[in-house]
Design a protein around this motif. Structure first.
Motif, short mmCIF file in Angstrom:
data_model
loop_
_atom_site.label_atom_id
_atom_site.label_comp_id
_atom_site.label_asym_id
_atom_site.label_seq_id
_atom_site.Cartn_x
_atom_site.Cartn_y
_atom_site.Cartn_z
N HIS A 1 26.93 -50.08 -4.05
CA HIS A 1 27.72 -48.91 -4.46
C HIS A 1 28.54 -48.52 -3.24
O HIS A 1 28.05 -48.57 -2.12
N THR B 1 24.05 -48.84 -0.46
CA THR B 1 25.32 -48.09 -0.53
C THR B 1 26.13 -48.39 0.73
O THR B 1 25.56 -48.44 1.82
N GLU C 1 31.12 -50.45 -8.21
CA GLU C 1 30.95 -49.02 -8.47
C GLU C 1 31.29 -48.22 -7.23
O GLU C 1 30.79 -48.50 -6.15
#
Ligand code: SF4
Length: 348
Positions: A287, A258, A322
């Motif tokens: 992400h 992330t 995303e």
């Protein structure tokens, strides 16, 4: 085994140590398991709470051992339910910890160091410097404190408070394993997230761990000059090398990292900044978490307007990345890392 030092923390004993201790105290062996469960599963912090142990044994343990749990110096409760704590350890250093309830879940953000040497320009902790690294037990103690205060089981932990976890790598991994231990707090590895500002050797070592712990990288800019300005502590780990190290991590682990991106008005929310972030992420497994920077008093940095945050999300999504916009929890309290501590010391 040395038992005469009352300052010894009973929580440093594993099951084998406790078995040996019970033998010395001429207690039946099953007492060791009972004691272990009180200390490591029920997380009590006094011998008086161990109601299935005989009073005489409790008394003798009380005279011989200590529970060195941190002291809560300050607690702030936000309208959104999150609670922020300033916790002090036995040598007087203090750290910040946040508990964030959400439906039936309780997430905790812990500190891995008291202070931080990374010197990020937008961070109150970074401006104050490093006091010392925390032990694994001190990291776990923050989680236990929040769990006791909410009267709930903690379901996830992020190492995203004060400190750079990979500057305290071994203790961080030990803490992760203690939190993950099925005999202890039993928090699933994927629900344990370590956030680094991009310390490449740490990312490489993290990739070697057999557990499925989650990795987050505080990116905050994909343009080198901006990142150097915002995060001088990781200047030597250039974006190019960081990108390579993260791709190696993905290949090795198959896990999705992330990127944390705190949006700062006029600094990393411009067109070229947005495009650079798209280029950094597009086509890779990742992400992105976008968050408006917390407003820190006396800081030259301000949060980006929400329209800019949404525009960046649209742009990333359009390129198949995303992206989540995270709410800043505890907006009405001193929720940004280092703020609570600063306020306390300012008020003195
Ligand atoms: S943002 Fe994190 S890494 Fe940077 S100075 Fe603050 S605590 Fe340290």
């Amino acid at each position: 085994m040395e038992r005469t030092n009352r300052s010894r923390d009973i929580r440093q004993f594993d099951l084998d140590d406790l078995k040996e201790l019970m033998k010395e105290l001429r207690q039946p062996a099953f007492r060791a398991k009972q004691l272990y469960e009180w200390v490591h599963e029920k997380n009590v912090c006094s011998f008086d709470e161990m109601t299935n142990l005989p009073a005489g044994l409790r008394q003798s343990l009380t005279e011989t051992f200590a529970f060195k749990v941190p002291t809560e110096l300050v607690k702030q409760v936000s309208k959104d339910g999150s609670r922020k704590y300033l916790l002090e350890f036995s040598d007087g250093v203090s750290v910040e910890t946040v508990g964030m309830p959400n439906r039936n879940k309780l997430a905790v953000c812990i500190s891995s160091q008291a202070g931080c040497a990374m010197g990020c320009a937008f961070c109150a902790t970074g401006l104050a410097g490093l006091s010392r690294s925390l032990t694994a037990q001190e990291m776990v103690d923050q989680v236990l404190h929040v769990s006791r205060d909410f009267g709930e089981r903690v379901t996830s932990v992020v190492f995203m408070g004060q400190g750079e976890p990979f500057a305290n790598f071994d203790n961080t991994v030990e803490a992760l394993r203690m939190l993950n231990d099925p005999e202890g707090l039993a928090i699933g590895a994927r629900h344990l997230t370590v956030s680094t500002c991009g310390v490449i050797p740490g990312i490489r070592r993290f990739a070697e761990l057999p557990e499925q712990f989650t990795l987050a990288i505080s990116l905050h800019s994909a343009i080198q000059t901006t990142r150097n300005q915002l995060m001088p502590g990781v200047k030597k780990f250039t974006l190019l090398r960081l990108h390579e190290a993260i791709q190696e991590y993905v290949e090795k682990t198959g896990r999705r990292p992330t990127y944390e991106f705190a949006m700062i008005d006029g600094i990393n929310d411009t067109n070229p900044e947005m495009q650079a972030l798209v280029d950094f992420c597009a086509g890779t497994l990742c992400h992105v978490n976008l968050i408006q920077l917390n407003d820190i008093p006396d800081s030259p940095f301000r949060p980006s307007p929400i329209e800019k945050v949404e525009a960046l999300q649209r742009r990333l999504t359009m390129h198949g990345v995303e992206t989540t916009i995270r709410n800043s929890r505890g907006g009405d309290i001193d929720a940004a890392c280092g703020q609570l501590k600063q306020r306390r010391f300012r008020a003195r």
